[in-house]
Design a protein around this motif. Sequence first.
Motif, PDB file in Angstrom:
ATOM      1  N   SER A  55      46.678  62.479  45.104  1.00  0.00           N
ATOM      2  CA  SER A  55      47.198  63.367  43.849  1.00  0.00           C
ATOM      3  C   SER A  55      46.679  62.482  42.629  1.00  0.00           C
ATOM      4  N   LEU A  56      46.367  61.221  42.607  1.00  0.00           N
ATOM      5  CA  LEU A  56      46.175  60.364  41.508  1.00  0.00           C
ATOM      6  C   LEU A  56      45.072  61.117  40.472  1.00  0.00           C
ATOM      7  N   PRO A  57      45.103  60.879  39.267  1.00  0.00           N
ATOM      8  CA  PRO A  57      44.091  61.307  38.412  1.00  0.00           C
ATOM      9  C   PRO A  57      43.079  60.364  38.179  1.00  0.00           C
ATOM     10  N   VAL A  58      43.109  59.126  39.192  1.00  0.00           N
ATOM     11  CA  VAL A  58      41.842  58.384  38.736  1.00  0.00           C
ATOM     12  C   VAL A  58      41.223  58.193  40.385  1.00  0.00           C
ATOM     13  N   LYS A  59      40.072  57.725  40.524  1.00  0.00           N
ATOM     14  CA  LYS A  59      39.422  57.445  41.667  1.00  0.00           C
ATOM     15  C   LYS A  59      39.907  56.030  42.246  1.00  0.00           C
ATOM     16  N   THR A  60      40.015  56.085  43.468  1.00  0.00           N
ATOM     17  CA  THR A  60      40.777  54.911  44.317  1.00  0.00           C
ATOM     18  C   THR A  60      39.631  54.449  45.349  1.00  0.00           C
ATOM     19  N   ARG A  61      40.046  53.036  45.609  1.00  0.00           N
ATOM     20  CA  ARG A  61      38.990  52.447  46.686  1.00  0.00           C
ATOM     21  C   ARG A  61      39.770  51.541  47.391  1.00  0.00           C
ATOM     22  N   PHE A  62      39.646  51.399  48.651  1.00  0.00           N
ATOM     23  CA  PHE A  62      40.356  50.321  49.399  1.00  0.00           C
ATOM     24  C   PHE A  62      39.488  49.466  50.010  1.00  0.00           C
ATOM     25  N   LEU A  63      39.602  48.058  50.046  1.00  0.00           N
ATOM     26  CA  LEU A  63      38.703  47.361  50.656  1.00  0.00           C
ATOM     27  C   LEU A  63      39.638  46.115  51.506  1.00  0.00           C
ATOM     28  N   HIS A  64      38.961  45.702  52.401  1.00  0.00           N
ATOM     29  CA  HIS A  64      39.726  44.536  53.153  1.00  0.00           C
ATOM     30  C   HIS A  64      39.193  43.326  52.521  1.00  0.00           C
ATOM     31  N   ARG A  65      40.132  42.160  52.862  1.00  0.00           N
ATOM     32  CA  ARG A  65      39.548  40.875  52.326  1.00  0.00           C
ATOM     33  C   ARG A  65      38.296  40.280  52.510  1.00  0.00           C
ATOM     34  N   ASP A  66      37.746  40.498  53.344  1.00  0.00           N
ATOM     35  CA  ASP A  66      36.222  40.217  53.546  1.00  0.00           C
ATOM     36  C   ASP A  66      35.172  41.025  52.835  1.00  0.00           C
ATOM     37  N   GLU A  67      35.426  42.153  52.863  1.00  0.00           N
ATOM     38  CA  GLU A  67      34.433  43.085  52.133  1.00  0.00           C
ATOM     39  C   GLU A  67      34.725  42.965  50.576  1.00  0.00           C
ATOM     40  N   PHE A  68      36.062  42.662  50.067  1.00  0.00           N
ATOM     41  CA  PHE A  68      36.163  42.380  48.717  1.00  0.00           C
ATOM     42  C   PHE A  68      35.736  41.135  48.158  1.00  0.00           C
ATOM     43  N   LEU A  69      35.638  39.878  49.209  1.00  0.00           N
ATOM     44  CA  LEU A  69      35.181  38.658  48.647  1.00  0.00           C
ATOM     45  C   LEU A  69      33.708  38.779  48.708  1.00  0.00           C
ATOM     46  N   ALA A  70      33.013  39.652  49.378  1.00  0.00           N
ATOM     47  CA  ALA A  70      31.625  39.655  49.498  1.00  0.00           C
ATOM     48  C   ALA A  70      31.193  40.393  48.241  1.00  0.00           C
ATOM     49  N   GLU A  71      32.119  41.319  47.746  1.00  0.00           N
ATOM     50  CA  GLU A  71      31.447  42.527  46.736  1.00  0.00           C
ATOM     51  C   GLU A  71      31.882  41.947  45.189  1.00  0.00           C
ATOM     52  N   PHE A  72      32.907  41.110  45.324  1.00  0.00           N
ATOM     53  CA  PHE A  72      33.559  40.774  43.920  1.00  0.00           C
ATOM     54  C   PHE A  72      34.074  39.267  44.120  1.00  0.00           C
ATOM     55  N   PRO A  73      32.968  38.385  44.205  1.00  0.00           N
ATOM     56  CA  PRO A  73      33.340  37.122  44.356  1.00  0.00           C
ATOM     57  C   PRO A  73      34.033  36.744  43.118  1.00  0.00           C
ATOM     58  N   GLN A  74      33.932  37.118  41.910  1.00  0.00           N
ATOM     59  CA  GLN A  74      34.431  36.598  40.649  1.00  0.00           C
ATOM     60  C   GLN A  74      35.634  37.006  40.507  1.00  0.00           C
ATOM     61  N   LEU A  75      36.397  37.774  41.455  1.00  0.00           N
ATOM     62  CA  LEU A  75      37.831  37.958  41.429  1.00  0.00           C
ATOM     63  C   LEU A  75      38.555  37.157  42.555  1.00  0.00           C
ATOM     64  N   GLN A  76      37.829  36.142  43.283  1.00  0.00           N
ATOM     65  CA  GLN A  76      38.296  35.422  44.419  1.00  0.00           C
ATOM     66  C   GLN A  76      39.686  34.608  44.127  1.00  0.00           C
ATOM     67  N   GLU A  77      39.911  34.123  42.878  1.00  0.00           N
ATOM     68  CA  GLU A  77      40.896  33.580  42.422  1.00  0.00           C
ATOM     69  C   GLU A  77      42.456  34.472  42.575  1.00  0.00           C
ATOM     70  N   TYR A  78      42.324  35.565  42.720  1.00  0.00           N
ATOM     71  CA  TYR A  78      43.600  36.482  42.834  1.00  0.00           C
ATOM     72  C   TYR A  78      44.263  36.461  44.351  1.00  0.00           C
ATOM     73  N   PRO A  79      45.259  36.093  44.620  1.00  0.00           N
ATOM     74  CA  PRO A  79      45.898  36.112  46.034  1.00  0.00           C
ATOM     75  C   PRO A  79      45.954  37.586  46.179  1.00  0.00           C
ATOM     76  N   LEU A  80      45.991  37.849  47.698  1.00  0.00           N
ATOM     77  CA  LEU A  80      45.887  39.135  48.087  1.00  0.00           C
ATOM     78  C   LEU A  80      47.148  39.198  48.911  1.00  0.00           C
ATOM     79  N   PRO A  81      47.478  40.679  48.982  1.00  0.00           N
ATOM     80  CA  PRO A  81      47.094  41.656  48.654  1.00  0.00           C
ATOM     81  C   PRO A  81      47.186  41.684  47.233  1.00  0.00           C
TER      82      PRO A  81
END
Length: 117
Positions: A55-81
Motif C-alpha cells: 500500500s505504500l506510495p513508494v517502491k520497496t526492495r528487500f535485501l539480505h546482508r550478503d546481497e546488500f554488501l555486494a551491491e552497496f559496499p559504500q553503505l557497509q558502515e551502517y549496522p544491520l538491520p
Amino acid sequence: MTDLLFVYNADSGFLNGALDAFHKILSPRTYPCSLCAVTYGNTSMRSEWKDYIQSLPVKTRFLHRDEFLAEFPQLQEYPLPAAFRATGKEWQLFLSKTELDSLDLPRLMETITARLA
C-alpha cells in the motif's frame, strides 16, 4: 529506482533461512535481525506487513546482508538491520538498527508512514 531499501541482518539462501527460522523459535532474544523478527513469522512474511508494504506510495526492495554488501559496499558502515531511502542517486539512512530494534510491527508501520509524509 527503488525508493525504500530494507536490509535484513541475515544472509540469503535456503539453508540460512532454515537456520534463521530455528534460531527465532529456539532463542528469539538472541536473534540478530529485529526486522526479520517483527515482519516474518516462522516461515513467511506476516500478512499485515505484506499488505502495508504493497500500500505504500513508494517502491520497496528487500535485501539480505550478503546481497546488500555486494551491491552497496559504500553503505557497509551502517549496522544491520537498517532501511535506506533513495534521494536521487544517493542513499540515506531511513531507519537505523537502534530504531528497528525498538519497534514492534504496528510501530514500525507508523514510523514509516510518518517519515514518508
